[in-house]
Design a protein around this motif. Structure first.
Motif, PDB file in Angstrom:
ATOM      1  N   PRO B  25       0.739  -1.023  -0.123  1.00 18.79           N
ATOM      2  CA  PRO B  25      -0.097   0.002  -0.060  1.00 18.79           C
ATOM      3  C   PRO B  25       0.931   1.401  -0.041  1.00 18.79           C
ATOM      4  O   PRO B  25       0.473   2.256  -0.533  1.00 18.79           O
ATOM      5  N   ASP B  26       2.080   1.178   0.460  1.00 21.30           N
ATOM      6  CA  ASP B  26       2.792   2.566   0.513  1.00 21.30           C
ATOM      7  C   ASP B  26       3.558   2.800  -0.670  1.00 21.30           C
ATOM      8  O   ASP B  26       4.080   3.749  -0.899  1.00 21.30           O
ATOM      9  N   LYS B  27       3.295   1.902  -1.747  1.00 22.01           N
ATOM     10  CA  LYS B  27       3.735   2.045  -2.889  1.00 22.01           C
ATOM     11  C   LYS B  27       2.970   2.594  -3.992  1.00 22.01           C
ATOM     12  O   LYS B  27       3.185   2.824  -5.169  1.00 22.01           O
ATOM     13  N   GLN B  28       1.457   2.663  -3.731  1.00 22.81           N
ATOM     14  CA  GLN B  28       0.551   3.030  -4.584  1.00 22.81           C
ATOM     15  C   GLN B  28       0.745   4.261  -4.965  1.00 22.81           C
ATOM     16  O   GLN B  28       0.980   5.030  -4.161  1.00 22.81           O
ATOM     17  N   ARG B  29       0.369   4.343  -6.320  1.00 24.12           N
ATOM     18  CA  ARG B  29       0.633   5.672  -6.895  1.00 24.12           C
ATOM     19  C   ARG B  29      -0.572   5.739  -8.119  1.00 24.12           C
ATOM     20  O   ARG B  29      -0.587   4.989  -8.982  1.00 24.12           O
ATOM     21  N   SER B  30      -1.375   6.657  -7.845  1.00 23.47           N
ATOM     22  CA  SER B  30      -2.159   6.743  -9.129  1.00 23.47           C
ATOM     23  C   SER B  30      -1.635   7.521 -10.310  1.00 23.47           C
ATOM     24  O   SER B  30      -0.813   8.142 -10.187  1.00 23.47           O
ATOM     25  N   SER B  31      -2.044   7.115 -11.600  1.00 27.86           N
ATOM     26  CA  SER B  31      -1.600   7.491 -12.629  1.00 27.86           C
ATOM     27  C   SER B  31      -1.880   8.978 -12.653  1.00 27.86           C
ATOM     28  O   SER B  31      -1.318   9.706 -13.782  1.00 27.86           O
ATOM     29  N   TYR B  32      -2.766   9.731 -11.941  1.00 25.97           N
ATOM     30  CA  TYR B  32      -2.907  10.996 -11.830  1.00 25.97           C
ATOM     31  C   TYR B  32      -1.748  11.771 -11.944  1.00 25.97           C
ATOM     32  O   TYR B  32      -1.234  12.779 -12.468  1.00 25.97           O
ATOM     33  N   GLN B  33      -0.742  11.222 -11.048  1.00 25.46           N
ATOM     34  CA  GLN B  33       0.583  11.682 -10.582  1.00 25.46           C
ATOM     35  C   GLN B  33       1.503  11.586 -11.699  1.00 25.46           C
ATOM     36  O   GLN B  33       2.545  12.525 -11.737  1.00 25.46           O
ATOM     37  N   ASP B  34       1.379  10.748 -12.703  1.00 28.85           N
ATOM     38  CA  ASP B  34       2.105  10.790 -13.794  1.00 28.85           C
ATOM     39  C   ASP B  34       1.487  11.692 -14.990  1.00 28.85           C
ATOM     40  O   ASP B  34       2.241  11.569 -16.057  1.00 28.85           O
ATOM     41  N   MET B  35       0.505  12.204 -14.720  1.00 28.66           N
ATOM     42  CA  MET B  35      -0.024  12.699 -16.214  1.00 28.66           C
ATOM     43  C   MET B  35       0.557  14.268 -16.198  1.00 28.66           C
ATOM     44  O   MET B  35       1.106  14.980 -15.321  1.00 28.66           O
ATOM     45  N   ALA B  36       0.590  14.797 -17.512  1.00 34.69           N
ATOM     46  CA  ALA B  36       1.176  15.928 -17.884  1.00 34.69           C
ATOM     47  C   ALA B  36       0.157  16.995 -17.211  1.00 34.69           C
ATOM     48  O   ALA B  36      -0.947  16.951 -16.813  1.00 34.69           O
ATOM     49  N   PRO B  37       0.602  18.188 -16.873  1.00 29.04           N
ATOM     50  CA  PRO B  37      -0.009  19.246 -16.174  1.00 29.04           C
ATOM     51  C   PRO B  37      -1.548  19.685 -16.541  1.00 29.04           C
ATOM     52  O   PRO B  37      -2.383  19.766 -16.191  1.00 29.04           O
ATOM     53  N   ALA B  38      -1.465  19.788 -18.122  1.00 33.39           N
ATOM     54  CA  ALA B  38      -2.627  20.001 -18.871  1.00 33.39           C
ATOM     55  C   ALA B  38      -3.722  18.997 -18.832  1.00 33.39           C
ATOM     56  O   ALA B  38      -4.896  19.376 -18.466  1.00 33.39           O
ATOM     57  N   THR B  39      -3.219  17.528 -18.816  1.00 31.04           N
ATOM     58  CA  THR B  39      -4.227  16.552 -18.492  1.00 31.04           C
ATOM     59  C   THR B  39      -4.896  16.550 -17.140  1.00 31.04           C
ATOM     60  O   THR B  39      -5.988  16.412 -16.673  1.00 31.04           O
ATOM     61  N   ARG B  40      -3.924  16.846 -16.138  1.00 29.24           N
ATOM     62  CA  ARG B  40      -4.401  17.081 -14.767  1.00 29.24           C
ATOM     63  C   ARG B  40      -5.345  18.230 -14.592  1.00 29.24           C
ATOM     64  O   ARG B  40      -6.388  18.018 -13.971  1.00 29.24           O
ATOM     65  N   ALA B  41      -5.012  19.502 -15.363  1.00 31.92           N
ATOM     66  CA  ALA B  41      -6.125  20.345 -15.307  1.00 31.92           C
ATOM     67  C   ALA B  41      -7.606  20.116 -15.653  1.00 31.92           C
ATOM     68  O   ALA B  41      -8.404  20.563 -15.186  1.00 31.92           O
TER      69      ALA B  41
END
Lengths: 106, 257
Positions: B25-41
């Motif tokens: 669980p401490d390694k869990q990472r949502s792919s949101y964190q790897d997205m480009a700033p524009a896609t996050r926005a």
């Protein structure tokens, strides 16, 4: 009726630059694709977007087949007076959608 | 010397077996964190997220009477904002009647056939995506739950599927999503493959899609025999993915590249 999402600040100061963001549902079929049986899928896109501010045109855009589905259009304008910002999209097969948003300028 | 080499090789084998274990669980990472700033926005603002177009449709469908019973979702469930809060965070959930786990799409269709007495909605249809997006939105920001002990058999089946090598490329899900996340596959960052944002608006698809559509995408990429939409194998895989992602925040409806 196509769904649209519009982001316009409801209130602005006179002379302020405001950003208008619009998103409309449309599949923007390019006309370049074929079905598995080889028939061409006819083009079906939005071709024109027009924004008016109290009846006066402030922004216009032509859209083309390379534009992705659900086109997102954003632009800025100067808040001059209270009134209505009307957005309209039109396209192939008689597609037409209009949305109106009120803005108060102080 | 030869013995030392053998020992090192054995250690390497044990090491790779250990790596094949579940994602901590401490390694869990949502792919949101790897997205480009524009896609996050795009995902962050509800007026910029194209998935919200489906949510608007879903909100309307929630109130629409359907079937022989002439009932709308709202007639039984009332305001979705309250009644559907957390629902997507705990699906697939165990269904006693079917004695099997049922995912969110399956649950909506059970309601349609049994309560509304009408035809189930086909997978990936605009209506089913709209309803599941609207229901999933009510769980946004909540942690994924996977507690029901009755789900354990499906979780083990899903886990076995996740670990199993298959297809012409002879890969299992585990080889990319547990062992090589963060590395590159054809220029794209390999995600951990979490189910925390479904249904997603995928830019590549230019439309909304379910988790099962995404799973079938991966299986096609592995050149494996695919499972049909709604099949128990895919639901089991979903159940395992929810267990693997437990505690992660629901982002539905998310935007993904």
């Amino acid at each position: 009726m196509a769904r649209a999402l519009i982001n316009i600040p409801p209130k602005a100061k006179r002379g302020e630059i405001i950003t208008i963001r619009t998103l409309i549902s449309h599949h923007m079929e390019t006309g370049f694709r074929y079905t598995t049986t080889g028939t061409q899928i006819p083009r079906d896109i939005i071709t024109t977007f027009v924004a008016t501010y109290n009846g006066e045109e402030i922004f216009r855009a032509d859209l083309f087949p390379a534009i992705a589905a659900n086109p997102f259009i954003t632009f800025t304008t100067v808040a001059t007076e209270s009134g209505t910002i009307a957005l309209s999209w039109s396209g192939d097969n008689g597609f037409a959608a209009t949305e109106q948003v009120q803005i108060t300028v102080e | 010397m030869r013995r030392a080499v053998l020992f090192a090789a054995m250690l390497a084998v044990i090491g790779s077996l250990a790596r094949a274990s579940d994602l901590p669980p401490d390694k869990q990472r949502s792919s949101y964190q790897d997205m480009a700033p524009a896609t996050r926005a795009m995902q962050d603002a509800d007026t910029d997220n194209p998935a919200m177009l489906w949510v608007l449709d879903g909100e309307a469908l929630w109130q629409t009477k359907a079937g022989n019973a002439g009932r709308a979702c709202a007639d039984c469930h009332g305001d979705a904002k309250q009644s559907m809060r957390g629902t997507a965070a705990r699906h697939p959930a165990f269904d006693e009647k079917l004695n099997a786990p049922v995912n969110l799409e399956g649950r909506i269709n059970i309601c349609r056939t049994e309560q509304q007495q009408t035809a189930p909605l086909p997978y990936e249809s605009k209506e089913l995506l709209a309803l599941s997006a609207y229901v999933a939105l009510q769980s946004r920001g909540l942690p994924i739950e996977s507690r029901d002990p009755r789900l354990e058999p499906a979780i083990s089946a899903g886990r076995a599927e996740f670990m199993r090598r298959q297809g012409q490329l002879n890969l299992g899900c585990v080889h990319c999503h547990d062992q090589r996340f963060g590395e590159k596959l054809a220029g794209s960052t390999i995600p951990q493959g979490h189910p925390n944002g479904y249904p997603i608006y995928r830019l590549e698809w230019q439309t909304l899609g379910s988790l099962q559509r995404r799973l079938r995408n991966c299986l096609t990429g592995m050149r494996a025999d695919n499972y049909p939409l709604g099949s128990p194998e895919l639901v089991a895989l979903e159940t395992y993915l929810m267990r693997r992602a437990r505690g992660m925040t629901v982002e539905s409806p998310a935007v993904r590249p």
